[in-house]
Design an enzyme around this catalytic site. Structure first.
Site, short mmCIF file in Angstrom:
data_model
loop_
_atom_site.label_atom_id
_atom_site.label_comp_id
_atom_site.label_asym_id
_atom_site.label_seq_id
_atom_site.Cartn_x
_atom_site.Cartn_y
_atom_site.Cartn_z
N ILE A 192 0.83 -1.23 0.00
CA ILE A 192 0.00 0.00 0.00
C ILE A 192 0.86 1.27 0.00
O ILE A 192 2.03 1.25 0.38
CB ILE A 192 -1.01 0.01 1.18
N LYS A 225 2.55 -4.96 3.30
CA LYS A 225 3.76 -4.11 3.29
C LYS A 225 3.28 -2.67 3.21
O LYS A 225 2.72 -2.25 2.21
CB LYS A 225 4.63 -4.47 2.09
N ALA A 276 3.74 1.57 3.29
CA ALA A 276 4.67 2.49 2.61
C ALA A 276 5.71 2.98 3.62
O ALA A 276 5.40 3.23 4.78
CB ALA A 276 3.90 3.67 2.03
N GLU A 286 -4.05 -0.83 -8.40
CA GLU A 286 -4.75 0.46 -8.39
C GLU A 286 -3.66 1.51 -8.54
O GLU A 286 -2.87 1.72 -7.64
CB GLU A 286 -5.55 0.60 -7.09
N GLY A 333 -1.98 5.08 -11.08
CA GLY A 333 -2.08 6.53 -11.20
C GLY A 333 -3.27 6.99 -12.03
O GLY A 333 -4.04 6.19 -12.55
N CYS A 383 -4.80 9.61 -6.16
CA CYS A 383 -4.65 9.00 -7.48
C CYS A 383 -5.78 9.44 -8.39
O CYS A 383 -5.61 9.49 -9.60
CB CYS A 383 -4.60 7.49 -7.35
N PHE A 387 7.84 16.68 -2.72
CA PHE A 387 7.88 18.14 -2.67
C PHE A 387 8.72 18.69 -3.84
O PHE A 387 8.27 19.56 -4.59
CB PHE A 387 8.49 18.51 -1.31
N GLU A 415 1.19 12.75 -13.92
CA GLU A 415 0.57 12.91 -12.61
C GLU A 415 1.48 13.76 -11.73
O GLU A 415 2.64 13.40 -11.49
CB GLU A 415 0.41 11.51 -12.00
P1 ADP Z 1 5.31 6.56 -4.71
O1 ADP Z 1 6.24 6.89 -5.84
O2 ADP Z 1 4.13 7.42 -4.64
O3 ADP Z 1 5.96 6.37 -3.39
P2 ADP Z 1 5.25 3.75 -5.26
O4 ADP Z 1 4.40 3.09 -6.28
O5 ADP Z 1 6.71 3.75 -5.48
O6 ADP Z 1 4.66 5.19 -5.13
O7 ADP Z 1 4.97 3.15 -3.81
C1 ADP Z 1 3.81 2.46 -3.45
C2 ADP Z 1 4.19 1.23 -2.64
O8 ADP Z 1 4.97 0.39 -3.47
C3 ADP Z 1 5.04 1.52 -1.42
O9 ADP Z 1 4.67 0.63 -0.38
C4 ADP Z 1 6.45 1.20 -1.90
O10 ADP Z 1 7.33 0.83 -0.89
C5 ADP Z 1 6.18 0.03 -2.83
N1 ADP Z 1 7.22 -0.20 -3.84
C6 ADP Z 1 8.05 0.69 -4.42
N2 ADP Z 1 8.90 0.09 -5.27
C7 ADP Z 1 8.62 -1.24 -5.24
C8 ADP Z 1 9.17 -2.40 -5.89
N3 ADP Z 1 10.17 -2.32 -6.73
N4 ADP Z 1 8.61 -3.60 -5.60
C9 ADP Z 1 7.57 -3.70 -4.74
N5 ADP Z 1 7.04 -2.65 -4.10
C10 ADP Z 1 7.54 -1.42 -4.33
#
Ligand code: ADP
Length: 496
Positions: free
Chosen positions: A162, A188, A190, A264, A266, A298, A346, A395
């Site tokens: 998420i 998992k 963020a 889900e 962008g 999103c 930012f 986006e």
């Molecule tokens: P943002 O750029 O808005 O942070 P992400 O799509 O990178 O959006 O992040 C959304 C979720 O996906 C977060 O929990 C992040 O840790 C996870 N994530 C990012 N990169 C990977 C990856 N290579 N494999 C699996 N999960 C990932």
């Protein structure tokens, strides 16, 4: 601006910072931690255990055991339902602490968390509790002497990843249907916002959730996230985040065990304002559609299409509204907009603003950071935005409204649909024929007519095109977490 004032002390403490595996809070296998930051200041709130592949393995084993040995999938659906209902009650009881934790870690206005989002988590849990004992299969007719049952079984261990923009709601959209259907979960969170999920997961265990059914891993995408997406013993993957990362996890799922994936992703959602509309109301709704949650949605209405007959008046009034927007410490009463989530987002937003100026769009208001501390961005508006500009196609995920002019219904339909995304769309008109034409013509998973961002538990949400695969919330979300089994039994005496 408020950004220069001393930050208000959050009315909550951080109690849970470890990984939640098999019902216990534990250190990561590596012993590593990472800091989670306060977006108001960039200062550390707490050091949180950093999960990686070894911890994902531990969590998947716990979830596998809880699934295979029970009691969870073998409990009666009524018992599962009651645990989710008790969880909803506990969320309500701790509403204000949960909201404060969310605001502290994420930067969203406290009232938004306390009055809308936390109550919505309880609402979603009750919605899914209601489904738990109403999921059942079918008996279908056969051509031959056969009795045919279609069973709906839980799919197994669900891996869920998420994002940080709505940490609690994303938890609820994912964990709710998975548990209602009898699955076990490895979630998992963020890396920007690990705190609220740990807190409410503790409440879910207090409500009676057996150990191992929900495991929560804080950590980073390329390590913990990728390990979950490519795990051979995870039966289903659900992901919310950027389209680029969505492609990565889909590939990891395909390369490993072909686990089914819902995504889900962008958006670049059009919000179309017709010339019959009340301009003041249209301005207010379009403002909300874009600026809500610091523009970090999103489904943000990030392409505001305005009919040429009301365009000049709209731009003037949109500017006045943006100038009135109250930006400041999200714990302060009356604040509408807090800081962006982190320095990466930012800086990305400020780069997009520069790109808008360089490509020749008119900067109507805003255009810079606010204050000199934390990640506050001025509410920004561009007018005269052209479809080919970067700010029109990509986006931005920040408080930057782009206004486009149109003069014909067919023209705006074509332009609105000319996007790689198809998450949502908004329509503002009093003409029922115009509304019907638009709702059918727009290629988007949600079309809001004379409203925006309405997110009831029963309304399905998801995207066309590169905005995603599958739907969350509503009856459609259950399918993501069910396996379908056909049982065909020969009838000895077909006459009976
Ligand atoms: P943002 O750029 O808005 O942070 P992400 O799509 O990178 O959006 O992040 C959304 C979720 O996906 C977060 O929990 C992040 O840790 C996870 N994530 C990012 N990169 C990977 C990856 N290579 N494999 C699996 N999960 C990932």
């Amino acid at each position: 601006a408020a950004a220069a004032e001393e930050p208000i002390s959050p009315p909550v403490q951080v109690n849970y910072t470890k990984l939640l595996i098999n019902g216990d809070f534990v250190d990561s296998a590596s012993g590593k931690t990472f800091p989670t930051l306060d977006p108001r200041t960039g200062e550390v709130i707490a050091d949180v255990s950093e999960g990686d592949a070894a911890d994902i393995n531990r969590a998947v084993s716990a979830a596998r055991k809880a699934f295979d040995e029970g009691p969870w999938p073998k409990m009666t659906a009524y018992e599962r339902s009651r645990i989710l209902l008790r969880f909803a009650d506990l969320i309500e009881k701790h509403n204000d602490e949960i909201a404060a934790l969310e605001t502290w870690d994420n930067g969203k206005p406290y009232d938004q968390a306390a009055l809308i989002e936390v109550p919505m988590v309880a609402r979603l849990m009750r919605y899914y509790a209601g489904w738990a004992d109403k999921i059942h299969g079918l008996i279908v007719p056969a051509d031959g002497p056969h009795h045919v049952q279609v069973l709906h079984e839980p799919i197994g261990v669900a891996g869920q990843i998420i994002p940080w923009n709505f940490p609690l709601l994303m938890f609820a959209w994912k964990v709710g249907p998975a548990l209602a259907c009898g699955n076990t979960v490895v979630l998992k969170t963020a890396e920007q916002t690990p705190l609220s999920a740990l807190y409410i997961s503790k409440l879910l265990h207090e409500a009676g959730l057996p150990e191992g059914v929900l495991n929560v891993i804080s950590g980073f995408g390329p390590t913990a996230g990728a390990a979950l997406a490519s795990h051979m013993d995870v039966d289903k993957l659900a992901f919310t985040g950027s389209t680029d990362t969505g492609k990565i996890v889909l590939e990891l799922a395909a390369r490993s065990n072909l686990k089914p994936v819902t995504l889900e992703l962008g958006g670049k959602s059009p919000f179309i304002i017709m010339d019959d509309a009340d301009v003041d109301q249209a301005v207010e709704l379009a403002h909300f559609a874009l600026f809500f949650n610091q523009g970090q949605c999103c489904c943000a209405g990030s392409r505001t299409f305005v009919h040429e007959r009301v365009y000049d008046e709209f731009v003037e009034k949109a500017k006045a509204r943006a100038l009135k927007r109250v930006v400041g410490d999200p714990f302060k009463k009356g604040v509408e907009q807090g800081p962006q989530i982190d320095d990466e987002q930012f800086n990305k937003i400020l780069r997009y603003i520069r790109s808008g100026v360089e490509s020749g769009a008119t900067l109507v208001t805003g255009g810079d950071r606010l204050g000199d501390k934390g990640y506050y961005v001025q509410p920004t508006i561009f007018s005269d935005v052209q479809d080919g500009m970067k700010i029109a196609r990509e986006e931005i995920f920040g408080p930057v409204q782009s206004i486009f002019k149109f003069n014909d219904l067919n023209e705006v339909i074509k332009r609105a649909n000319a996007s790689q995304y198809g998450l949502a769309a908004g329509v503002f008109t009093n003409n029922i024929d115009t509304a019907n034409t638009l709702t059918r013509a727009l290629k988007a998973g949600t079309v809001w007519v004379n409203c925006f961002d309405i997110f009831d538990a029963a309304i399905p949400f998801g995207g066309y095109k590169m905005s995603g695969i599958g739907r969350e919330k509503g009856i459609d979300s259950l399918k993501n977490y069910l396996q379908i089994k056909a049982v065909v039994t020969a009838l000895k005496n077909p006459a009976w």
